[in-house]
Design an enzyme around this catalytic site. Sequence first.
Site, short mmCIF file in Angstrom:
data_model
loop_
_atom_site.label_atom_id
_atom_site.label_comp_id
_atom_site.label_asym_id
_atom_site.label_seq_id
_atom_site.Cartn_x
_atom_site.Cartn_y
_atom_site.Cartn_z
N HIS A 21 41.72 -15.43 36.63
CA HIS A 21 41.08 -14.32 37.34
C HIS A 21 39.63 -14.15 36.89
O HIS A 21 38.70 -14.09 37.70
CB HIS A 21 41.87 -13.04 37.13
CG HIS A 21 41.22 -11.84 37.71
ND1 HIS A 21 41.51 -11.39 38.97
CD2 HIS A 21 40.28 -11.01 37.21
CE1 HIS A 21 40.77 -10.32 39.23
NE2 HIS A 21 40.01 -10.06 38.17
N GLU A 22 39.42 -14.05 35.58
CA GLU A 22 38.06 -13.83 35.06
C GLU A 22 37.15 -15.01 35.33
O GLU A 22 35.97 -14.83 35.63
CB GLU A 22 38.11 -13.51 33.56
CG GLU A 22 38.85 -12.22 33.23
CD GLU A 22 38.36 -10.99 33.97
OE1 GLU A 22 37.14 -10.86 34.19
OE2 GLU A 22 39.20 -10.15 34.33
N GLY A 49 41.97 -4.97 29.06
CA GLY A 49 41.57 -5.84 30.13
C GLY A 49 40.62 -6.92 29.70
O GLY A 49 40.67 -7.43 28.59
N ASN A 80 31.73 -11.44 32.01
CA ASN A 80 30.34 -11.70 31.64
C ASN A 80 30.05 -13.20 31.80
O ASN A 80 30.80 -14.03 31.31
CB ASN A 80 30.09 -11.28 30.19
CG ASN A 80 30.57 -9.88 29.94
OD1 ASN A 80 30.10 -8.94 30.53
ND2 ASN A 80 31.56 -9.77 29.05
#
Length: 185
Positions: A165-166, A130, A134
């Site tokens: 998404h991140e 995944g 951070n």
Amino acid sequence: MRGACFPVGMSRHFAPPFQLRATVPAAWESVSNMPITHRVVHGQLATTTFGRSPKMPSYLIEYTAGELGQISAHADSITFGIWAVRGQEHGGEAALANAQNILADYNDYFGYRFPLPKLDSIAVPGGFTGAMENWGAITYNDQLLLLTPVSTLGDRQQVFSVQAHEMAHQWNGDLVTMDGGMTSG
């Protein structure tokens, strides 16, 4: 491990600023949430100091060190970097272009500009599945960030999708916490 170093929480009440300093082998590179402000080599070791972060929950602190290579770009006052095991960083060229486009779109969409001076994407080899949002230093399983000459259209779409998404978490989760508070600003 993070809980052993300092309190971990998602609330704005666990959102102090952080400033990291680490000593590693001099041949290694170090990456964290904020840009490097100072690096001093002492023989076989190097001590790297990173800039002070804005207030942020401690679970978002990132520190990676190793035999890393980087490709980078600068757009709209943000430095974008792709970090990978040295020699594999050019597999992140599509991800580097994606990051610039996605961030520009999200700055417009959210109506609030990304507040950090850099946004790094770090390809972590093996054992990590995944990705993790951070703040300013997103980590990804290397297969979710790096492409090869035999990568398919589906692989390219997956890289973009996971990055989108991140990077959305840079606002939802990083800037605004689960309890609805702003961590910074």
